[in-house]
Scaffold this motif. Structure first.
Motif, short mmCIF file in Angstrom:
data_model
loop_
_atom_site.label_atom_id
_atom_site.label_comp_id
_atom_site.label_asym_id
_atom_site.label_seq_id
_atom_site.Cartn_x
_atom_site.Cartn_y
_atom_site.Cartn_z
N ILE B 131 -18.52 -0.82 -7.34
CA ILE B 131 -18.54 -1.17 -8.77
C ILE B 131 -19.93 -1.06 -9.37
O ILE B 131 -20.13 -0.43 -10.41
CB ILE B 131 -17.93 -2.58 -8.98
N GLU B 132 -20.93 -1.66 -8.70
CA GLU B 132 -22.27 -1.66 -9.28
C GLU B 132 -22.88 -0.26 -9.43
O GLU B 132 -23.45 0.04 -10.48
CB GLU B 132 -23.18 -2.64 -8.54
N PRO B 133 -22.73 0.62 -8.42
CA PRO B 133 -23.25 1.98 -8.64
C PRO B 133 -22.55 2.70 -9.79
O PRO B 133 -23.19 3.45 -10.54
CB PRO B 133 -22.97 2.68 -7.31
N GLU B 134 -21.23 2.48 -9.96
CA GLU B 134 -20.51 3.11 -11.06
C GLU B 134 -21.04 2.59 -12.40
O GLU B 134 -21.22 3.34 -13.35
CB GLU B 134 -19.01 2.82 -10.96
N LEU B 135 -21.26 1.27 -12.47
CA LEU B 135 -21.78 0.69 -13.71
C LEU B 135 -23.18 1.21 -13.99
O LEU B 135 -23.54 1.46 -15.14
CB LEU B 135 -21.78 -0.84 -13.62
N ALA B 136 -23.96 1.41 -12.94
CA ALA B 136 -25.31 1.94 -13.13
C ALA B 136 -25.24 3.37 -13.67
O ALA B 136 -26.04 3.76 -14.54
CB ALA B 136 -26.08 1.91 -11.80
N GLY B 137 -24.28 4.15 -13.20
CA GLY B 137 -24.09 5.52 -13.69
C GLY B 137 -23.72 5.54 -15.16
O GLY B 137 -24.24 6.34 -15.95
N LEU B 138 -22.84 4.62 -15.53
CA LEU B 138 -22.42 4.50 -16.92
C LEU B 138 -23.61 4.11 -17.80
O LEU B 138 -23.81 4.62 -18.90
CB LEU B 138 -21.34 3.43 -16.98
N ASP B 139 -24.39 3.21 -17.27
CA ASP B 139 -25.59 2.75 -17.96
C ASP B 139 -26.55 3.92 -18.24
O ASP B 139 -27.13 4.00 -19.32
CB ASP B 139 -26.28 1.72 -17.04
N ALA B 140 -26.68 4.80 -17.27
CA ALA B 140 -27.58 5.95 -17.42
C ALA B 140 -27.10 6.85 -18.57
O ALA B 140 -27.90 7.34 -19.37
CB ALA B 140 -27.67 6.74 -16.11
N VAL B 141 -25.77 7.05 -18.65
CA VAL B 141 -25.20 7.85 -19.74
C VAL B 141 -25.63 7.27 -21.09
O VAL B 141 -26.03 8.01 -22.00
CB VAL B 141 -23.65 7.86 -19.65
N PHE B 142 -25.58 5.95 -21.20
CA PHE B 142 -25.87 5.33 -22.49
C PHE B 142 -27.36 5.19 -22.75
O PHE B 142 -27.79 5.23 -23.90
CB PHE B 142 -25.10 4.01 -22.63
N ARG B 143 -28.15 5.06 -21.69
CA ARG B 143 -29.60 5.08 -21.90
C ARG B 143 -30.03 6.43 -22.47
O ARG B 143 -30.86 6.50 -23.38
CB ARG B 143 -30.34 4.78 -20.59
N ARG B 144 -29.44 7.52 -21.93
CA ARG B 144 -29.75 8.85 -22.47
C ARG B 144 -29.32 8.96 -23.93
O ARG B 144 -30.03 9.53 -24.76
CB ARG B 144 -29.06 9.95 -21.65
N ALA B 145 -28.14 8.40 -24.24
CA ALA B 145 -27.62 8.49 -25.62
C ALA B 145 -28.53 7.76 -26.59
O ALA B 145 -28.77 8.22 -27.71
CB ALA B 145 -26.21 7.92 -25.68
N VAL B 146 -29.07 6.61 -26.17
CA VAL B 146 -29.99 5.86 -27.02
C VAL B 146 -31.29 6.64 -27.16
O VAL B 146 -31.84 6.78 -28.26
CB VAL B 146 -30.23 4.44 -26.46
N ALA B 147 -31.77 7.20 -26.03
CA ALA B 147 -33.04 7.93 -26.05
C ALA B 147 -32.98 9.14 -26.99
O ALA B 147 -33.95 9.44 -27.68
CB ALA B 147 -33.41 8.38 -24.62
N ARG B 148 -31.85 9.84 -27.03
CA ARG B 148 -31.79 11.01 -27.92
C ARG B 148 -31.36 10.63 -29.33
O ARG B 148 -31.17 11.51 -30.17
CB ARG B 148 -30.89 12.11 -27.33
N GLY B 149 -31.16 9.32 -29.60
CA GLY B 149 -30.87 8.86 -30.95
C GLY B 149 -29.40 8.96 -31.33
O GLY B 149 -29.04 8.77 -32.50
N GLU B 150 -28.53 9.19 -30.36
CA GLU B 150 -27.10 9.31 -30.68
C GLU B 150 -26.48 7.94 -30.94
O GLU B 150 -25.60 7.79 -31.80
CB GLU B 150 -26.37 10.03 -29.54
#
Lengths: 199, 199
Positions: B131-150
């Motif tokens: 569970i935790e690695p999957e949540l971390a992967g999801l988190d990475a998706v959204f960190r990228r989305a915030v970083a590119r301003g989406e």
């Protein structure tokens, strides 16, 4: 002081609401003590000083009795809630559940999840007597919201209202390893459901 | 035709990825056949022609071996997905899972849910390794989305991304009595997650 209202006449096919509540409470007590598989109609009859014939007349069998007891005790209730806004209705629904009760219920539900796998009758009774009426109640909240123009009838998230609410409940233990309490559900409603519905 | 790359030197503490995949597949096979409680390290060693010493050296014990096998086989995977948009990443994640596989996995997960209640070690291993690695992967998706301003960094639904995705999965069997397939998850992403994030 006004006279007490006359007690409803006892009919063969109807228990008083008070008696029914007592029976349901006893069923949940036994369920917490011994679990679904070890719960017997004999034990319920003995604990509640009723006859097994009454229990079987009133409920079809053990799965229906357990599902009805859970519905009576349900942590989320939409009956009689109509605050005038979707957000108000959802918040009222989650705020009436106190934390101790929800933790007790969470333990109960975990035990039942196990029992469901080996008891298809219980699974069916829970769907018919617990989950479907709750979903119908939620549906009524949103039909009213559409009728008063608060939510557009073609909002895609309307198809997923049950999934969002139930998903909020069951996902918190998985994601955060703690039960879904009123504070969490309140935040979830505001962060997810309200914006998904375009409110 | 180019020469095959040299096989990695077998080291005491590392199996080749192919060998590891074989072992994990065998663990899931046995798990489907007999369930968690009846699965033994002896059976895994026999089925995979490996020594128990290897298994214990590589994984701490049965809970860790099972959790690692599940992670290897996970129905949702975010590894290597980066399409440039949140919607694209989430859709790519759910579309790569085929229906047969998801139904097989759903049966597996139901069996494990039962085992979790009586095996706190399994519960912990599943949290840490699945569970935790999957949540971390999801988190990475959204960190990228915030970083590119989406996605705006202060979007409240960002706190509930894991709850929404996991909730979509586990709520469909409860609400509709059928497993969450790619078609359903695709609709859920568009109807709930995308608008909740203000996209």
């Amino acid at each position: 002081m006004p006279a007490e209202p006359p007690k409803p006449t006892a009919r063969r096919t109807r228990l008083t609401p008070e008696r029914e509540a007592e029976l349901y409470e006893a069923v949940l007590e036994i369920l917490r003590e011994v679990g679904y598989d070890a719960l017997t109609m004999d034990a319920v009859a003995a604990r509640t000083h009723s006859s097994k014939a009454t229990l079987y007349r009133q409920w079809k069998g053990k799965p229906e009795l357990v599902a009805s007891a859970l519905r009576h005790n349900k942590p989320l209730s939409l009956a009689d809630i109509d605050t005038g806004t979707v957000r108000g209705d959802l918040q009222a629904m989650v705020c009436r559940s106190d934390k101790d009760r929800m933790e007790k219920d969470a333990a109960l539900m975990r035990g039942l999840q196990r029992a469901i796998h080996s008891n298809p009758d219980l699974h069916r009774a829970l769907r018919e007597l617990l989950i479907e009426p709750e979903l119908a109640g939620l549906d009524a909240v949103f039909r009213r919201a559409v009728a008063r123009g608060e939510v557009a009838a073609d909002t895609p998230a309307l198809d997923f209202v049950g999934h969002m609410m139930l998903g909020a409940f069951v996902s918190r233990p998985l994601v955060e390893d703690r039960p879904a309490d009123a504070e969490y559900l309140t935040r979830y409603i505001d962060a997810v459901i309200v914006p998904a519905l375009g409110l």
